[in-house]
Design an enzyme around this catalytic site. Sequence first.
Site, mmCIF file in Angstrom:
data_model
loop_
_atom_site.group_PDB
_atom_site.id
_atom_site.type_symbol
_atom_site.label_atom_id
_atom_site.label_comp_id
_atom_site.label_asym_id
_atom_site.label_seq_id
_atom_site.Cartn_x
_atom_site.Cartn_y
_atom_site.Cartn_z
ATOM 1 N N PRO A 143 0.136 2.181 4.839
ATOM 2 C CA PRO A 143 0.652 0.638 5.074
ATOM 3 C C PRO A 143 1.850 0.605 6.164
ATOM 4 O O PRO A 143 2.638 1.501 6.046
ATOM 5 C CB PRO A 143 1.329 0.242 3.620
ATOM 6 N N CYS A 158 4.351 -2.539 7.760
ATOM 7 C CA CYS A 158 4.771 -3.880 7.833
ATOM 8 C C CYS A 158 4.561 -4.543 9.299
ATOM 9 O O CYS A 158 5.063 -3.823 10.254
ATOM 10 C CB CYS A 158 6.210 -4.067 7.532
ATOM 11 N N ALA A 195 3.124 -3.283 3.131
ATOM 12 C CA ALA A 195 3.626 -3.722 1.765
ATOM 13 C C ALA A 195 3.872 -5.181 1.801
ATOM 14 O O ALA A 195 4.301 -6.000 2.608
ATOM 15 C CB ALA A 195 5.240 -3.217 1.924
ATOM 16 N N GLN A 251 -0.815 -2.625 -0.627
ATOM 17 C CA GLN A 251 0.371 -2.036 -1.139
ATOM 18 C C GLN A 251 1.083 -3.331 -1.768
ATOM 19 O O GLN A 251 1.559 -3.963 -1.161
ATOM 20 C CB GLN A 251 1.009 -1.317 -0.148
ATOM 21 N N TYR A 281 13.140 0.989 -1.913
ATOM 22 C CA TYR A 281 12.667 -0.214 -2.248
ATOM 23 C C TYR A 281 13.042 -0.231 -3.903
ATOM 24 O O TYR A 281 13.271 0.571 -4.212
ATOM 25 C CB TYR A 281 11.373 -0.994 -1.636
ATOM 26 N N ARG A 296 2.670 5.262 -3.919
ATOM 27 C CA ARG A 296 3.659 5.983 -3.001
ATOM 28 C C ARG A 296 5.172 6.187 -3.529
ATOM 29 O O ARG A 296 5.673 4.982 -3.941
ATOM 30 C CB ARG A 296 3.538 5.217 -1.733
ATOM 31 N N ARG A 342 1.841 5.349 12.662
ATOM 32 C CA ARG A 342 2.088 5.053 14.054
ATOM 33 C C ARG A 342 1.186 5.462 15.302
ATOM 34 O O ARG A 342 0.650 4.829 16.129
ATOM 35 C CB ARG A 342 3.443 5.440 14.485
#
Length: 365
Positions: A23, A25, A57, A100, A182, A230, A326
Site C-alpha cells: 500500500p 498513500c 491505507a 489496507q 498509526y 501489517r 517505491r
Amino acid sequence: MSHLFSPRSIGPLTLKNRIAIAPMCQYSAIDGVPQPWHVQHIGRLALSGAGLVIVEATGVEAAGRITPDDVGLWNDEQEAVFAEILRGVRTYSSTPIGIQLAHAGRKASTSAPWKGGRALTAEEGAWQTYGPSALPFRDDWHTPAEMTEADMDRVVAAFEDAAHRAERAGFDLVELHAAHGYLLCEFLSPLSNQRTDGYGGSAEARARFPLCVAQAVRDAWPRTKALGVRFNGSDWIEGGLALDEVIAFGRALYEMGYDYLHLTSGGNAPRADIPGAEPGYQVRFAEAVKQAVPDATVMAVGMIFDPQQAEDIVASGQADLVAIARAVLDDPNWAHHAAVTLGHGEGLPPQYQRADKAHWPGYGR
C-alpha cells in the site's frame, strides 16, 4: 525455476508469483472518495505483473485519516466508487486486488507530504485526534484524546463496517494496518501507550485493543477471501517495541486465522535512529517471525528493488513473499523486468508485447 515467480497461496487466494505491491498513500481523494488519479494508479498496478496489489491505507472513519486527502471506506459513495474501479480493472486484469484498512490515531489531521506534512490548523479543517494516551507524535502536532472504551467500541465497529464494505465492493483481500505509528501500532508500543488500565502496561495488555480490532475484522471478512496484517518489527528507539512482543503478536494473529503477516518497522517515534537503512533492512523482522511461527505465511518489505535480492529472500526462506513499493512507482513494469532478469519470461499484456525484449531493441535502455 525462479522461487520469486513460483505460485503461492495465502489462505484461499493463490497468487501467480511472490510479488506483492505494498500500500502506498496517494493523498488524492476528496472527502475520502477515490478520484480519476486512483483509477489510473490502481489500473496501472494491476498490469504490473505482480501477484498481488494492495490499495493504500484507507480510513475506516473520517477521524482516522492521515490527511484530508486520504481515501476512506466509511460511506456508500466511497464504497460505490471503489466497486466501480474494481469492475473496470476486471475487464483487463485478473490480478488480485486488496485494500489496507487503517486508522491514523494520533498521526491524523495532518497535511499531505507535498503540502508540508504538518499538523493542520483550525482554519485548515483540523479535527480531534485519538490515541491510547494523550501524547502527541511530535511537540508541534495535535495532542490526541486518550481513548475511552466508548471510543474503542466505535473504532472496532468502524473497522468491522469497512471490512463489510470492502467485501461488497469486490476486493479479494483485506490487510489490517497495525504499523508505522498509526492507531493500532500506537497501542502496541510502550512509547505511545502509557495507559494504566487493562489496555496498557504489559505487552499482553497493550495488544488487547489491536487484537480486539483484528478479531472483529476476522469475523466480518469472509473466510473465502484472504486476510492479512501489517505490523512493526521495531520502533528503532530504545524502550520501544521488543522483538519477542512482535513475535507474540504475530503468533496471536496467525492463531486467530490471519492468512499472512506483513512485517515492516518505524514511524512511531520522530527520533528513531534506523541503523544502516539499506536495501532489505527490514527483512530481519520477517525472518524472525517466520522462524518463530514457521507455518505462517510471512511477507517482507523495505527498500527491496533488486530482483536477485527479492529472489534470494524467498529462496532462502526468510520470507514467503516480498512487497515492493517505491520501486514500482519508479518502474511500473518492475515485476515484468524482474521476470526477465531471473529467466522466467516477461508476461506483458498482449497489447504491450511489441515492447518486450524479443521485439524491441530499446528494451531496458
